[in-house]
Design a protein around this motif. Structure first.
Motif, mmCIF file in Angstrom:
data_model
loop_
_atom_site.group_PDB
_atom_site.id
_atom_site.type_symbol
_atom_site.label_atom_id
_atom_site.label_comp_id
_atom_site.label_asym_id
_atom_site.label_seq_id
_atom_site.Cartn_x
_atom_site.Cartn_y
_atom_site.Cartn_z
ATOM 1 N N UNK A 76 10.434 6.661 -3.352
ATOM 2 C CA UNK A 76 8.926 7.591 -4.578
ATOM 3 C C UNK A 76 8.847 6.488 -5.551
ATOM 4 N N UNK A 77 9.657 5.931 -6.146
ATOM 5 C CA UNK A 77 9.047 4.780 -7.117
ATOM 6 C C UNK A 77 7.904 4.461 -7.036
ATOM 7 N N UNK A 78 7.339 3.833 -6.104
ATOM 8 C CA UNK A 78 6.557 3.632 -4.914
ATOM 9 C C UNK A 78 5.040 4.053 -5.854
ATOM 10 N N UNK A 79 4.979 5.865 -5.899
ATOM 11 C CA UNK A 79 3.866 6.069 -6.563
ATOM 12 C C UNK A 79 3.403 5.524 -7.870
ATOM 13 N N UNK A 80 4.356 4.997 -8.720
ATOM 14 C CA UNK A 80 3.330 4.472 -9.983
ATOM 15 C C UNK A 80 2.752 3.777 -10.306
ATOM 16 N N UNK A 81 2.885 3.018 -8.053
ATOM 17 C CA UNK A 81 1.298 2.150 -8.414
ATOM 18 C C UNK A 81 -0.249 3.154 -7.768
#
Length: 221
Positions: A76-81
């Motif tokens: 889910x941390x890829x949503x920071x991009x």
């Protein structure tokens, strides 16, 4: 040497002042005797002062360690991009049939969100890296340990007070450097874990905002 008859020269482990004797042994359980094929003394080689090297040849069964299964987690941390966030938003709307307003059935919606996240953001491998006792070693620690080993070997060959003091000093130095290196490595590990936790929390917050229609339709955790 009972089961492997050798010449006298290959059975003498200690030789000094014209006296020869067999004082060094390799012990094993009786049930493991079938795994041993040879045992002898290497003439001319020594591991300690006046003690010759005893070599044992055996065949051991290596059992592979069964890996424990680890749950695969969505990244889910890829949503920071921004690009990942936009792709996730589009795929999610397609999965929900192009609806602008979220359906009332939250369980179904949550499952669609999770499935879309797995497809777009991918998941972790689920593999756990093997922990090594010396994972925190650095070049300084390795160099110090190597110098200590050489000093120990020198002291074993020539037991003078000077060699003993040199070995003891290097031993104390290795302990200090190991303690510093371990503390530094754990501090960096702790900092990286906190950073990863912060990114995951920001990713969860981003999921709540990613499917926003007119400002009222916000995903709830």
């Amino acid at each position: 040497m009972r089961f492997n008859q050798k010449r006298e020269e290959h059975r003498v482990t200690y030789k000094s002042g014209g006296r020869s004797t067999q004082v060094d042994y390799i012990l094993c359980r009786r049930g493991n005797l079938k795994e041993i094929s040879d045992c002898k003394v290497v003439v001319g080689e020594s591991v300690a002062r006046q003690h010759r090297m005893v070599v044992c040849r055996m065949t051991l069964m290596v059992c592979k360690k069964k890996r424990s299964e680890i749950e695969k987690k969505t990244k889910w941390w890829k949503l920071k991009k921004e690009e990942c966030c936009e792709e996730f938003r589009q795929k999610l709307r397609q999965a929900l049939g192009g609806q602008v307003v979220l359906p009332d059935d939250w369980e179904t919606t949550a499952e669609v969100i999770r499935e879309t996240g797995r497809k777009v953001l991918s998941v972790s491998s689920g593999r756990r890296k093997e922990d090594k006792e010396t994972w925190w070693w650095n070049e300084e620690v390795q160099d110090s340990i190597q110098r200590k080993r050489l000093a120990k070997k020198k002291w074993d060959m020539d037991r003078t007070e000077e060699n003993r003091q040199e070995y003891k000093e290097l031993q104390r130095r290795v302990k200090r450097e190991v303690s510093k290196a371990k503390q530094k490595a754990y501090d960096e590990l702790y900092t990286s874990k906190l950073e990863l936790l912060r990114i995951e929390m920001e990713g969860c917050s981003q999921v709540r905002r990613v499917y926003r229609g007119d400002g009222r339709n916000t995903l709830r955790s």
